[in-house]
Design an enzyme around this catalytic site. Structure first.
Site, PDB file in Angstrom:
ATOM      1  N   ARG A  19       0.811  -1.223   0.000  1.00 14.06           N
ATOM      2  CA  ARG A  19       0.000   0.000   0.000  1.00 14.06           C
ATOM      3  C   ARG A  19       0.845   1.275   0.000  1.00 14.06           C
ATOM      4  O   ARG A  19       0.336   2.367  -0.219  1.00 14.06           O
ATOM      5  CB  ARG A  19      -0.955  -0.011   1.206  1.00 14.06           C
ATOM      6  CG  ARG A  19      -2.124  -0.956   1.027  1.00 14.06           C
ATOM      7  CD  ARG A  19      -2.871  -1.216   2.324  1.00 14.06           C
ATOM      8  NE  ARG A  19      -2.144  -2.149   3.194  1.00 14.06           N
ATOM      9  CZ  ARG A  19      -2.576  -2.537   4.409  1.00 14.06           C
ATOM     10  NH1 ARG A  19      -3.697  -2.047   4.893  1.00 14.06           N
ATOM     11  NH2 ARG A  19      -1.863  -3.384   5.117  1.00 14.06           N
ATOM     12  N   ALA A 388      34.998  41.635   0.431  1.00 12.64           N
ATOM     13  CA  ALA A 388      33.814  41.141  -0.271  1.00 12.64           C
ATOM     14  C   ALA A 388      34.181  40.529  -1.613  1.00 12.64           C
ATOM     15  O   ALA A 388      35.162  40.928  -2.247  1.00 12.64           O
ATOM     16  CB  ALA A 388      32.826  42.289  -0.480  1.00 12.64           C
TER      17      ALA A 388
HETATM   18  C1  UD1 Z   1      -1.432  -7.006  11.997  1.00 10.57           C
HETATM   19  C2  UD1 Z   1      -2.251  -7.874  12.961  1.00 10.57           C
HETATM   20  C3  UD1 Z   1      -3.478  -7.087  13.389  1.00 10.57           C
HETATM   21  C4  UD1 Z   1      -3.053  -5.778  14.037  1.00 10.57           C
HETATM   22  C5  UD1 Z   1      -2.134  -4.979  13.108  1.00 10.57           C
HETATM   23  C6  UD1 Z   1      -1.533  -3.819  13.880  1.00 10.57           C
HETATM   24  C7  UD1 Z   1      -1.997 -10.253  12.414  1.00 10.57           C
HETATM   25  C8  UD1 Z   1      -2.566 -11.416  11.718  1.00 10.57           C
HETATM   26  N1  UD1 Z   1      -2.644  -9.087  12.292  1.00 10.57           N
HETATM   27  O1  UD1 Z   1      -2.253  -6.760  10.848  1.00 10.57           O
HETATM   28  O2  UD1 Z   1      -4.230  -7.843  14.315  1.00 10.57           O
HETATM   29  O3  UD1 Z   1      -4.187  -5.018  14.369  1.00 10.57           O
HETATM   30  O4  UD1 Z   1      -1.041  -5.793  12.648  1.00 10.57           O
HETATM   31  O5  UD1 Z   1      -0.812  -2.958  13.036  1.00 10.57           O
HETATM   32  O6  UD1 Z   1      -0.985 -10.404  13.077  1.00 10.57           O
HETATM   33  N2  UD1 Z   1       4.980  -9.503   8.495  1.00 10.57           N
HETATM   34  C9  UD1 Z   1       6.019 -10.393   8.296  1.00 10.57           C
HETATM   35  N3  UD1 Z   1       5.759 -11.560   7.656  1.00 10.57           N
HETATM   36  C10 UD1 Z   1       4.531 -11.903   7.236  1.00 10.57           C
HETATM   37  C11 UD1 Z   1       3.474 -10.989   7.439  1.00 10.57           C
HETATM   38  C12 UD1 Z   1       3.720  -9.800   8.079  1.00 10.57           C
HETATM   39  O7  UD1 Z   1       7.144 -10.129   8.674  1.00 10.57           O
HETATM   40  O8  UD1 Z   1       4.391 -12.995   6.681  1.00 10.57           O
HETATM   41  C13 UD1 Z   1       5.264  -8.225   9.166  1.00 10.57           C
HETATM   42  C14 UD1 Z   1       5.041  -7.011   8.277  1.00 10.57           C
HETATM   43  O9  UD1 Z   1       6.225  -6.648   7.618  1.00 10.57           O
HETATM   44  C15 UD1 Z   1       4.608  -5.952   9.277  1.00 10.57           C
HETATM   45  C16 UD1 Z   1       3.959  -6.747  10.387  1.00 10.57           C
HETATM   46  O10 UD1 Z   1       4.375  -8.080  10.248  1.00 10.57           O
HETATM   47  O11 UD1 Z   1       5.714  -5.233   9.816  1.00 10.57           O
HETATM   48  C17 UD1 Z   1       2.446  -6.671  10.322  1.00 10.57           C
HETATM   49  O12 UD1 Z   1       2.027  -7.123   9.060  1.00 10.57           O
HETATM   50  P1  UD1 Z   1       0.856  -6.411   8.280  1.00 10.57           P
HETATM   51  O13 UD1 Z   1       0.651  -7.115   7.002  1.00 10.57           O
HETATM   52  O14 UD1 Z   1       1.062  -4.956   8.248  1.00 10.57           O
HETATM   53  O15 UD1 Z   1      -0.345  -6.820   9.277  1.00 10.57           O
HETATM   54  P2  UD1 Z   1      -1.709  -6.079   9.452  1.00 10.57           P
HETATM   55  O16 UD1 Z   1      -2.651  -6.517   8.397  1.00 10.57           O
HETATM   56  O17 UD1 Z   1      -1.499  -4.640   9.643  1.00 10.57           O
HETATM   57 CA    CA Z   2       0.295  -3.180   9.515  1.00 15.44          CA
END
Ligand code: UD1
Ligand code: CA
Length: 482
Positions: A19, A388
């Site tokens: 995003r 200057a």
């Molecule tokens: C996640 C939480 C959600 C919470 C939100 C807060 C889960 C399933 N959901 O959702 O409950 O409200 O964060 O901001 O945990 N990442 C990895 N590997 C992966 C997936 C994600 O390292 O396979 C990392 C991403 O880089 C990121 C973080 O985990 O830094 C969160 O991932 P993101 O996809 O942003 O989760 P959200 O949908 O925001």
């Molecule tokens: Ca997030």
């Protein structure tokens, strides 16, 4: 608060951050002079954990290079495919040998406003309540996209976390959300991660499922509500990036003001997290303080100064100036409209005035370069005045050369110092001189063509012109004849 250090902190930073619509991985975007993941790592370090591991995946080489570049390199774990936050934590724990005994704190790499204090408070609650897991939650005005905290209607105990995409209409009405920050018992975490399934709308291993798994197994599950929901703002797009920058900037300026710095207009002032200051420093509007910039006591900067890695010593004044890697000595004045480049060292009470550019130049105590000049690759002694419109001609098209000017010199306006050249102490130079040879101490150097006046030239060569008429009138006025 004194809490035992956690055994490990795992930072999740493997996601792409689609995003953001960016070629730069999300966690490497910067606010207030640090990458998003850099802010999270800094907060995690405040806990003084035995192990700190960042899980990388998308653009892992770039993220790993970034993380190994700092003062204290960070250990990374590799998650080849982004199969969810639960999977990411498993990869992090594998890097640490599988099972970690003691408290494991998990944070997301995209929540840069999270403070070390909040993490410490979460760890303290977790330990005090002997929980298997403690989740940091917050009440937010708009919960869209976040996981919702589902509580038992009768007891108020947290029963599960439901992701936005998996939530019922009623659950979507809940405004208490999962911050993505947890404290776990390390052994129970590893056991529960083995039981996490992927039967959800995203087909991923959700870390959030660990909570209900532990609860159903009869373990204690706790929640700690963050005092300020803005602290857990997760960055998913550029609007949130700008909002986080604004909030962090506000927080950093508040800290500076409470420490005794006058910030005339916080709304137009930017400050990096790495900037330091002393009391009674004054920052005028439109100023950016970046990198390792330091403002000493009574230093006054701005309006409209952009200072990077620049030290402004006590009582110095820097007005409408761009400076990078410079040191402004005590009581020195800079600008308005000066450009100080790396390696500029201004001595006490010295001056770099209007339309003056300096680079790799050491300017002695009380020495002044007041107007329209370029001083590059130079050493100037004490109490010298540079006329200057002088240029330190440091480049012959191939290499840079050095100019040395002594103390108590008075150089004329419009001088060129063609380096390498040395001007001794107490020297005077004539205006318009091109100094190509060394000048011995105490000399007057004159290096310019002699002036010739060809009288009557205008009357002869431009007869009838306005210039000729003006000259004629001047002659008559003086009582002469043409
Ligand atoms: C996640 C939480 C959600 C919470 C939100 C807060 C889960 C399933 N959901 O959702 O409950 O409200 O964060 O901001 O945990 N990442 C990895 N590997 C992966 C997936 C994600 O390292 O396979 C990392 C991403 O880089 C990121 C973080 O985990 O830094 C969160 O991932 P993101 O996809 O942003 O989760 P959200 O949908 O925001
Ligand atoms: Ca997030």
């Amino acid at each position: 608060m004194s809490v035992p250090s956690p055994a490990a902190v795992v930072v999740l930073a493997a996601g792409e951050g689609t995003r953001m619509k960016s070629k730069t991985p999300k966690v490497l975007h910067e606010i207030s002079g640090r990458s998003l993941v850099g802010h999270v790592v800094a907060a995690a370090r405040e806990l003084d954990p035995q192990h700190l591991v960042v899980v990388v995946g998308h653009a892992s080489e770039q993220v790993t290079a970034h993380l190994s570049g700092g003062d204290v390199p960070v250990r990374t774990a590799y998650q080849a495919e982004q199969n969810g936050t639960g999977h990411a934590v498993r990869m992090g724990l594998e890097e640490l040998g599988g099972v970690v005994e003691g408290t494991v704190v998990v944070v997301c790499g995209d929540t840069p406003l999270l403070s070390g204090e909040t993490l410490a408070a979460l760890a303290a609650t977790h330990t005090a309540d002997s929980n298997a897991v403690t989740v940091l939650t917050a009440e937010v005005p708009d919960a869209t996209g976040y996981g919702r905290i589902v509580r038992d209607a009768a007891t108020g105990a947290v029963t599960q976390i439901v992701e936005h995409k998996d939530a019922t209409v009623a659950q979507r009405g809940i405004r208490e959300i999962n911050s993505g920050v947890f404290a776990f018992d390390g052994r129970l975490l590893s056991d529960a991660l083995g039981k996490v399934r992927t039967d959800n709308s995203q087909g991923e291993e959700y870390l959030t499922d660990v909570l209900s798994i532990l609860r159903e197994a009869g373990h204690r599950v706790g929640a700690s509500v963050a005092g300020d929901h803005r602290e857990i703002l997760g960055i998913n797009n550029r609007l949130q990036l700008a909002e986080a920058r604004r909030l962090l900037n506000e927080r950093l300026l508040e800290r500076a003001m409470l420490a005794g710095v006058t910030v005339v207009d916080p709304a137009s002032t930017l400050i990096d997290v790495t900037v330091t200051y002393e009391r009674d420093a004054v920052v005028h509007p439109g100023t950016q303080l970046l990198g390792a910039t330091h403002l000493a006591e009574d230093a006054e900067v701005g309006p409209n100064a952009r200072l990077r890695d620049t030290v402004v010593r006590a009582g110095a004044r820097v007005d409408n100036t761009v400076a990078d890697g410079a040191e402004v000595g005590p009581g020195a004045t800079v600008g308005p409209f000066a450009y100080l480049r790396p390696g500029t060292r201004l001595g006490a009470g010295s001056k770099a005035g209007t339309y003056v550019e300096m680079k790799n130049a050491t300017i002695g105590e009380g020495t002044k370069v007041p107007h329209l000049s370029y001083v590059g690759d130079a050493t100037i002694g004490d109490h010298t005045n540079i006329g200057a419109a002088s240029v330190f001609v440091n480049y012959d098209g191939v290499a840079k050369h050095h100019t040395t000017i002594g103390s108590h010199c008075r150089t004329g306006s419009d001088n060129m110092f063609v380096a390498p050249v040395t001007v001794g102490d107490g020297v005077y130079t004539a205006a318009g001189s091109v100094i190509t040879k060394d000048v011995p101490a105490g000399s007057l150097a004159v290096a310019r063509g002699q002036q010739r006046n060809i009288e009557g030239w205008v009357a002869r060569k431009r007869p009838g012109s306005a210039a000729a008429q003006a000259a004629q009138a001047a002659v008559e006025e003086a009582g002469g004849e043409s």
